[in-house]
Design an enzyme around this catalytic site. Structure first.
Site, short mmCIF file in Angstrom:
data_model
loop_
_atom_site.label_atom_id
_atom_site.label_comp_id
_atom_site.label_asym_id
_atom_site.label_seq_id
_atom_site.Cartn_x
_atom_site.Cartn_y
_atom_site.Cartn_z
N ARG A 109 38.86 39.43 33.91
CA ARG A 109 39.12 37.99 33.73
C ARG A 109 38.01 37.24 33.01
NH1 ARG A 109 41.43 39.84 38.19
NH2 ARG A 109 43.58 39.19 38.60
N HIS A 134 42.69 40.72 31.06
CA HIS A 134 42.99 41.94 30.31
C HIS A 134 43.39 41.69 28.85
CE1 HIS A 134 42.29 44.08 33.90
NE2 HIS A 134 43.51 44.11 34.40
N HIS A 208 42.97 51.75 32.60
CA HIS A 208 43.64 51.20 33.77
C HIS A 208 44.63 52.16 34.42
CE1 HIS A 208 45.21 48.00 36.33
NE2 HIS A 208 44.39 47.13 35.79
N ASP A 280 39.85 44.16 45.04
CA ASP A 280 40.08 43.84 43.63
C ASP A 280 38.80 43.19 43.13
OD1 ASP A 280 41.16 43.40 41.16
OD2 ASP A 280 42.87 42.19 41.83
N GLU A 345 38.18 50.91 37.26
CA GLU A 345 38.02 50.46 35.87
C GLU A 345 36.53 50.25 35.58
OE1 GLU A 345 40.75 46.91 35.71
OE2 GLU A 345 41.30 47.76 37.62
C1 GLA Z 1 43.17 44.47 37.52
C2 GLA Z 1 42.94 43.13 38.09
C3 GLA Z 1 43.95 42.91 39.13
C4 GLA Z 1 45.34 43.05 38.57
C5 GLA Z 1 45.53 44.37 37.99
C6 GLA Z 1 46.86 44.49 37.32
O1 GLA Z 1 42.75 45.46 38.34
O2 GLA Z 1 41.65 42.96 38.59
O3 GLA Z 1 43.77 41.64 39.66
O4 GLA Z 1 45.52 42.12 37.56
O5 GLA Z 1 44.50 44.62 37.05
O6 GLA Z 1 47.89 44.06 38.13
#
Ligand code: GLA
Length: 380
Positions: A109, A134, A208, A280, A345
């Site tokens: 982000r 992304h 990803h 996350d 990631e």
């Molecule tokens: C990443 C983001 C998550 C989500 C996934 C896709 O990992 O950090 O918040 O957006 O991609 O769903």
């Protein structure tokens, strides 16, 4: 848009293809083949099959650089496909939460979909509330990459190139990116990234794949044991944007320095877990020097599969599949439900363009960005 080859994919999922392919490995045997998978934007999309002659096989397409299948033997030597994805190209075009894709120009982000570089403000396409995620509306996961087949087919290597025009999704500079996938003899999937630009820009390339070491579609990943080589993480606000702080993991559910089941603390009362709906977050990797360094180790107790992640990058996003809700019907007709896959990631920290205290994600003309991440598979 046309599509071909679901039969090959289902053969792969059952393991029958790989068994046949592995019968008599010979040094000059082709280790890269391709078939037409369909067309997008008038360009041909090929599904490449890489095999290392040691039981591992990867299927990768040049649309989004997507790893469609990754076949890895379990403890008993039985092959299984351990990444989430679809049987057909048309499914990827309909809806995908970035299954297996190369993510860019800026993975993760950027807050309020804007940043300032050299005194100039750039506005990006917002696609995650007010933020950009992304790469924006049409990131590197949704474009057709140009395959380079100059390496001999006896090498399980696939090189892909994408030239992102100046201003695409709001990012400055023409960016030329290459991504090279290699299956090594040591059961590794290696990803080498490089990029150049003709104007100062920001960049964060990552991969990803959603892994499930019990096999894609075989339930949730909560019993997988996770180790993250990180003493700190970057806490987020309720919009999943880092606050800018580097916080110690000690005494929090973010502490994975000793292997811990993903599910052990995922539902703990904790603001960070509440904001992320689970894990996350970006962890700040413990590392010395610029080379490959161990970032994560994941063990799936039932299948015995072990995955290690090494990277040259400063951070890793561990995402526990919290947005999966069973609406994505994947390979072999299996639905991917809540937390049925996890992503690791490797990356620069989220929102780095707005956080001068984070490692810089700026790329300037004359410089070449390079990074490498290696996913190594074994069993125990
Ligand atoms: C990443 C983001 C998550 C989500 C996934 C896709 O990992 O950090 O918040 O957006 O991609 O769903």
């Amino acid at each position: 848009m046309t599509q071909i080859a679901p039969t090959l994919l289902s053969l792969l999922a059952t393991g029958s293809l790989i068994l046949a392919g592995c019968a008599q490995p010979s040094t000059n045997a082709p280790r890269r083949s391709r078939e037409l998978f369909g067309t997008v934007d008038g360009k041909q999309v090929f599904l490449y099959a890489l095999s290392n002659g040691k039981g591992m096989e990867a299927r990768i397409m040049n649309y989004g650089g997507i790893v469609v299948a990754l076949v890895v033997p379990d403890r008993a030597g039985k092959p299984g496909d351990i990444v989430l994805g679809y049987d057909s190209l048309s499914s990827y075009l309909k809806a995908t939460p970035y299954f297996g894709a190369i993510v860019g120009r800026y993975g993760n982000r950027i807050g309020k979909a804007r940043f300032t570089l050299d005194g100039k403000e750039y506005t990006l396409k917002a696609n995650d509330g007010a933020n950009t995620l992304h790469g924006g509306l049409k990131g590197f996961d949704k474009v057709v990459w140009e395959p380079d087949e100059s390496t001999p087919p006896s090498d399980p290597v696939l090189k892909l190139k994408y030239v992102s025009p100046d201003g695409e999704e709001g990012y400055p500079g023409t960016l030329t990116a290459t991504v090279t996938y290699t299956l090594t003899d040591s059961n590794e999937l290696r990803i080498d990234y490089s990029a150049t630009t003709d104007k100062p820009t920001v960049l964060n390339l990552t991969h990803h794949s959603y892994f499930n070491l019990a096999g894609a579609g075989n339930g949730d990943i909560l019993s997988h044991e996770m180790m993250l080589n990180a003493d700190r993480f970057t806490p987020i606000d309720s919009g999943l944007i880092p606050t800018g702080e580097l916080k110690g993991v000690e005494g929090t559910p973010m502490d994975f320095r000793t292997p811990t089941a993903i599910g052990a603390r995922i539902n703990a009362k904790d603001d960070q877990l509440r904001y992320g709906r689970g894990y996350d977050h970006n962890w700040v990797l413990n590392r010395t020097g610029d080379g490959l360094s161990l970032a994560a180790r994941v063990v799936a107790p039932a299948s015995g599969r072990v995955m290690e992640v090494r990277t040259t990058q400063p951070g890793i996003q561990f995402y526990s599949g919290n947005f999966l809700d069973g609406t994505n019907i994947g390979k072999g007709g299996k639905a991917y439900a809540y937390r049925n896959g996890f992503c690791l990631e490797t990356q620069h920290f989220p929102d780095s363009p707005n956080k001068p205290q984070f490692p810089s994600a700026v790329l300037r003309p004359g410089e070449t960005f390079t990074s490498t991440t290696v996913y190594t598979f074994s069993t125990r």
